[in-house]
Write an enzyme that holds these catalytic residues in place. Structure first.
Site, PDB file in Angstrom:
ATOM      1  N   ARG A 116       0.828  -1.207   0.000  1.00  0.00           N
ATOM      2  CA  ARG A 116       0.000   0.000   0.000  1.00  0.00           C
ATOM      3  C   ARG A 116       0.870   1.268   0.000  1.00  0.00           C
ATOM      4  NH1 ARG A 116      -5.151  -0.159   1.202  1.00  0.00           N
ATOM      5  NH2 ARG A 116      -5.123   1.714   2.464  1.00  0.00           N
ATOM      6  N   CYS A 169      -2.478  -6.128   3.432  1.00  0.00           N
ATOM      7  CA  CYS A 169      -3.168  -7.255   4.085  1.00  0.00           C
ATOM      8  C   CYS A 169      -4.675  -7.119   3.931  1.00  0.00           C
ATOM      9  CB  CYS A 169      -2.806  -7.284   5.574  1.00  0.00           C
ATOM     10  SG  CYS A 169      -1.171  -7.943   5.857  1.00  0.00           S
ATOM     11  N   ASP A 207      -2.331  -4.087  15.713  1.00  0.00           N
ATOM     12  CA  ASP A 207      -1.371  -5.099  15.260  1.00  0.00           C
ATOM     13  C   ASP A 207      -0.803  -5.933  16.415  1.00  0.00           C
ATOM     14  OD1 ASP A 207      -1.060  -4.109  12.322  1.00  0.00           O
ATOM     15  OD2 ASP A 207      -0.835  -2.341  13.564  1.00  0.00           O
ATOM     16  N   VAL A 262     -10.184  -0.585  15.136  1.00  0.00           N
ATOM     17  CA  VAL A 262      -9.444   0.088  14.059  1.00  0.00           C
ATOM     18  C   VAL A 262      -9.828  -0.478  12.694  1.00  0.00           C
ATOM     19  CG1 VAL A 262      -7.154   0.678  13.160  1.00  0.00           C
ATOM     20  CG2 VAL A 262      -7.546   0.611  15.637  1.00  0.00           C
TER      21      VAL A 262
HETATM   22  N1  EPU Z   1      -9.290   4.340   6.431  1.00  0.00           N
HETATM   23  C1  EPU Z   1     -10.291   4.816   5.615  1.00  0.00           C
HETATM   24  N2  EPU Z   1      -9.938   5.559   4.526  1.00  0.00           N
HETATM   25  C2  EPU Z   1      -8.648   5.846   4.229  1.00  0.00           C
HETATM   26  C3  EPU Z   1      -7.621   5.363   5.072  1.00  0.00           C
HETATM   27  C4  EPU Z   1      -7.990   4.618   6.181  1.00  0.00           C
HETATM   28  O1  EPU Z   1     -11.480   4.573   5.855  1.00  0.00           O
HETATM   29  O2  EPU Z   1      -8.388   6.528   3.214  1.00  0.00           O
HETATM   30  C5  EPU Z   1      -9.670   3.517   7.601  1.00  0.00           C
HETATM   31  C6  EPU Z   1      -9.114   2.081   7.449  1.00  0.00           C
HETATM   32  O3  EPU Z   1      -9.961   1.293   6.654  1.00  0.00           O
HETATM   33  C7  EPU Z   1      -9.023   1.642   8.875  1.00  0.00           C
HETATM   34  C8  EPU Z   1      -8.674   2.935   9.623  1.00  0.00           C
HETATM   35  O4  EPU Z   1      -9.010   4.020   8.758  1.00  0.00           O
HETATM   36  O5  EPU Z   1     -10.277   1.166   9.315  1.00  0.00           O
HETATM   37  C9  EPU Z   1      -7.236   3.057  10.032  1.00  0.00           C
HETATM   38  O6  EPU Z   1      -6.408   2.926   8.895  1.00  0.00           O
HETATM   39  P1  EPU Z   1      -4.985   3.666   8.837  1.00  0.00           P
HETATM   40  O7  EPU Z   1      -5.006   4.619   7.707  1.00  0.00           O
HETATM   41  O8  EPU Z   1      -4.671   4.202  10.186  1.00  0.00           O
HETATM   42  O9  EPU Z   1      -4.026   2.457   8.526  1.00  0.00           O
HETATM   43  P2  EPU Z   1      -2.921   2.351   7.410  1.00  0.00           P
HETATM   44  O10 EPU Z   1      -2.112   3.595   7.341  1.00  0.00           O
HETATM   45  O11 EPU Z   1      -3.483   1.809   6.150  1.00  0.00           O
HETATM   46  C10 EPU Z   1      -1.056   1.518   9.048  1.00  0.00           C
HETATM   47  C11 EPU Z   1      -0.196   0.292   9.112  1.00  0.00           C
HETATM   48  C12 EPU Z   1      -1.026  -0.884   9.556  1.00  0.00           C
HETATM   49  C13 EPU Z   1      -1.627  -0.569  10.925  1.00  0.00           C
HETATM   50  C14 EPU Z   1      -2.455   0.729  10.856  1.00  0.00           C
HETATM   51  C15 EPU Z   1      -2.983   1.150  12.195  1.00  0.00           C
HETATM   52  C16 EPU Z   1       1.452   0.687   7.418  1.00  0.00           C
HETATM   53  C17 EPU Z   1       2.036   0.311   6.103  1.00  0.00           C
HETATM   54  N3  EPU Z   1       0.370   0.020   7.799  1.00  0.00           N
HETATM   55  O12 EPU Z   1      -2.023   1.208   8.054  1.00  0.00           O
HETATM   56  O13 EPU Z   1      -0.137  -1.976   9.690  1.00  0.00           O
HETATM   57  O14 EPU Z   1      -2.441  -1.626  11.341  1.00  0.00           O
HETATM   58  O15 EPU Z   1      -1.631   1.794  10.318  1.00  0.00           O
HETATM   59  O16 EPU Z   1      -1.940   1.366  13.096  1.00  0.00           O
HETATM   60  O17 EPU Z   1       1.978   1.551   8.112  1.00  0.00           O
HETATM   61  C18 EPU Z   1       0.581  -4.169   9.523  1.00  0.00           C
HETATM   62  O18 EPU Z   1       1.712  -3.733   9.792  1.00  0.00           O
HETATM   63  O19 EPU Z   1       0.318  -5.402   9.443  1.00  0.00           O
HETATM   64  C19 EPU Z   1      -0.496  -3.228   9.279  1.00  0.00           C
HETATM   65  C20 EPU Z   1      -1.672  -3.576   8.766  1.00  0.00           C
END
Ligand code: EPU
Length: 468
Positions: A111, A135, A325, A347
């Protein structure tokens, strides 16, 4: 064999190539070294695109996500070298547009490309972002990212296979209110605002330690960023940024994963490199469940008391709450606690798919649509099974299991270690994305494991080539 996990209409396609055979039933005992956080390192690598001089990132783990971002930077003309173990030098002098097909082929499972938008628009005037992977733990939309970019003045053009971003009038500072403290959207704002014209104010920002480390990197590059205690981040755009030299903070997810292996198997693990401030919320939970730990200058030793573990109720949350996580390996440990534990996932809407296979190993875990816990969350009333009740203690038996995603996959390794008999864990190359040399670490902890590949295609090992 247990069916591949997945629910709410999501299908999980797992490559069956790599299998780890685990003879479980013995406590883990020993030391593992944990390096830089996966969820910081990849973003710091993207930040290197913004500089006019090379950046140096230290404490970089050998994981597949780093290989993917290294490749993506290479496609965009960034010269990435690895002069020493764990050190990356990224030279962005000749940043250029990449071929769409190459980006797509390269980024399939990641991503991270969405975070290239701001830096590429600043450097080249446009960015093309292919459809994103990651994931399968929910819908994982990118609407916040696109809304934010539009607020900076970007034009978002959805095309087949991806999105083209341009900014005919340049990117300009703006005032943004995030509807949820999204980690990725906050990073999107930071990476775009630092070189946008004028001031940006972001309210409702995520303030995870990995984000604050990214702020530190950007500040070293010449950015002006303030972070308030009320989730407000203020950025004063600057015209130029230089390269940085930075040591990545330790991976707190991997640290907690090994700690849970100690709990579940009644063993002990010294995690070299682990630091207390980022682990405080986890350490409180670890102690409440009955675990013990010692913090030293070199790391943290996690121990199981040997007696029964205590059940608890918790909900996952954004920082400083209990990380989503950390949830999966903890759930495995809670199958060994004496009574009923409740875990409310707030989350992601679909992060309990992995529990199905644990049932096949003897765990008693029921998942519910209701918000079980003190605070109703945004998934309440919807169809998502986002609460789990775990009854323990249950003896776990070895089984054939298929890795559904990164964190669920590691939790299966913890379950296999705690189970009596042999488990065959398939699709472990997904775990390679975020856990450095985990099979070697399992062996160092005294686990009886055997790694075989049934695929004709040799799997990537997450190593960064000396020169890309
Ligand atoms: N969300 C939306 N719209 C968006 C972006 C996010 O609705 O445009 C929602 C997501 O669907 C979710 C929530 O907001 O329900 C939180 O998502 P967030 O944007 O915080 O997560 P992310 O940036 O996609 C990162 C980590 C994840 C970790 C989350 C929360 C990375 C590459 N990934 O994801 O890590 O779980 O923050 O801390 O930094 C992992 O390492 O296995 C992993 C999934």
């Amino acid at each position: 064999m247990a069916a591949p996990a997945g629910c709410c209409g999501l299908e999980v396609h797992v490559p069956m190539g790599e299998v780890l055979t685990v003879q479980g039933g013995r406590p883990v005992d020993g030391t593992v070294a944990v390096r830089g956080a996966k969820n910081f390192v990849s973003k710091a690598m993207v930040a290197a695109l913004l500089g006019e001089t090379p950046s140096v990132l230290r404490n970089v783990p050998e994981i597949r996500d780093v290989t993917v971002v290294t490749g993506l930077l290479g496609l965009h003309g960034v010269d990435v070298t690895q002069p020493d173990d764990g050190v990356l030098v990224m030279d962005p002098t000749d940043v250029e547009s990449a071929h769409v097909a190459d980006i797509d082929a390269h980024a399939g499972a990641s991503r991270i490309p969405i975070l290239f938008c701001g830096p590429l628009v600043h450097r080249l005037g446009e960015a093309f972002i292919p459809d994103l992977g990651g994931c399968r733990i929910g819908d994982r939309p990118i609407n916040y990212h696109l809304d934010v970019l539009r607020q900076f003045g970007a034009v978002v053009d959805k095309r087949e296979g991806g999105i083209r971003i341009t900014a005919p009038d340049g990117l300009r500072g703006t005032r943004i209110d995030l509807p949820y403290p999204s980690v990725g959207a906050t990073e999107q704002v930071l990476l775009t605002a630092v070189r946008a014209e004028g001031f940006t104010e972001l309210r409702g920002a995520a303030t995870e330690p990995e984000i604050l480390d990214l702020v530190a990197v950007l500040q070293k590059m010449g950015a002006i960023i303030g972070v308030d205690t009320d989730r407000t981040i203020r950025v004063e755009g600057v015209e130029r940024l230089r390269g940085y030299d930075h040591r990545a903070l330790t991976d707190r997810i991997e640290t907690a994963s090994w700690a849970c292996a100690a709990l579940a198997t009644r063993g002990q693990v010294f995690v070299r490199g682990a630091t207390q401030p980022e682990m405080m919320t986890f350490l409180n939970v670890f102690r409440k469940v009955g675990g013990e730990f010692d913090v030293t200058d070199e790391g943290i030793r996690f121990r199981s008391p040997g007696s029964r573990l205590r059940p608890l109720a918790l909900e996952t949350d954004v920082h400083p709450g209990f990380m989503t996580d950390w949830q999966q390996p903890l759930v495995v440990a809670l199958t060994q606690a004496d009574g009923l534990s409740i875990v409310h996932e707030t989350v992601y809407e679909n992060r309990f798919g992995f529990t199905k296979a644990l049932g096949g190993m003897g765990a008693r875990i029921q998942v519910y649509r209701e918000c079980l816990g003190s605070t109703p969350c945004r998934f309440g009333g919807a169809q998502f099974r986002h609460s789990a009740a775990i009854s323990g203690p249950t003896a776990l038996r070895g089984d054939d299991i298929v890795v559904p995603d990164l964190r669920g996959g590691f939790s299966y390794l913890v379950a296999a270690l705690a189970a009596t008999g042999v488990s065959r864990v398939q699709g472990i190359e997904l775990i390679d994305r975020g856990y450095e040399r985990f099979a070697e670490k399992l062996e160092a902890l005294g686990a009886d494991v055997d790694w075989t590949s049934t695929s004709s295609v040799p799997p990537a090992r997450g190593r960064v080539p000396a020169h890309v």
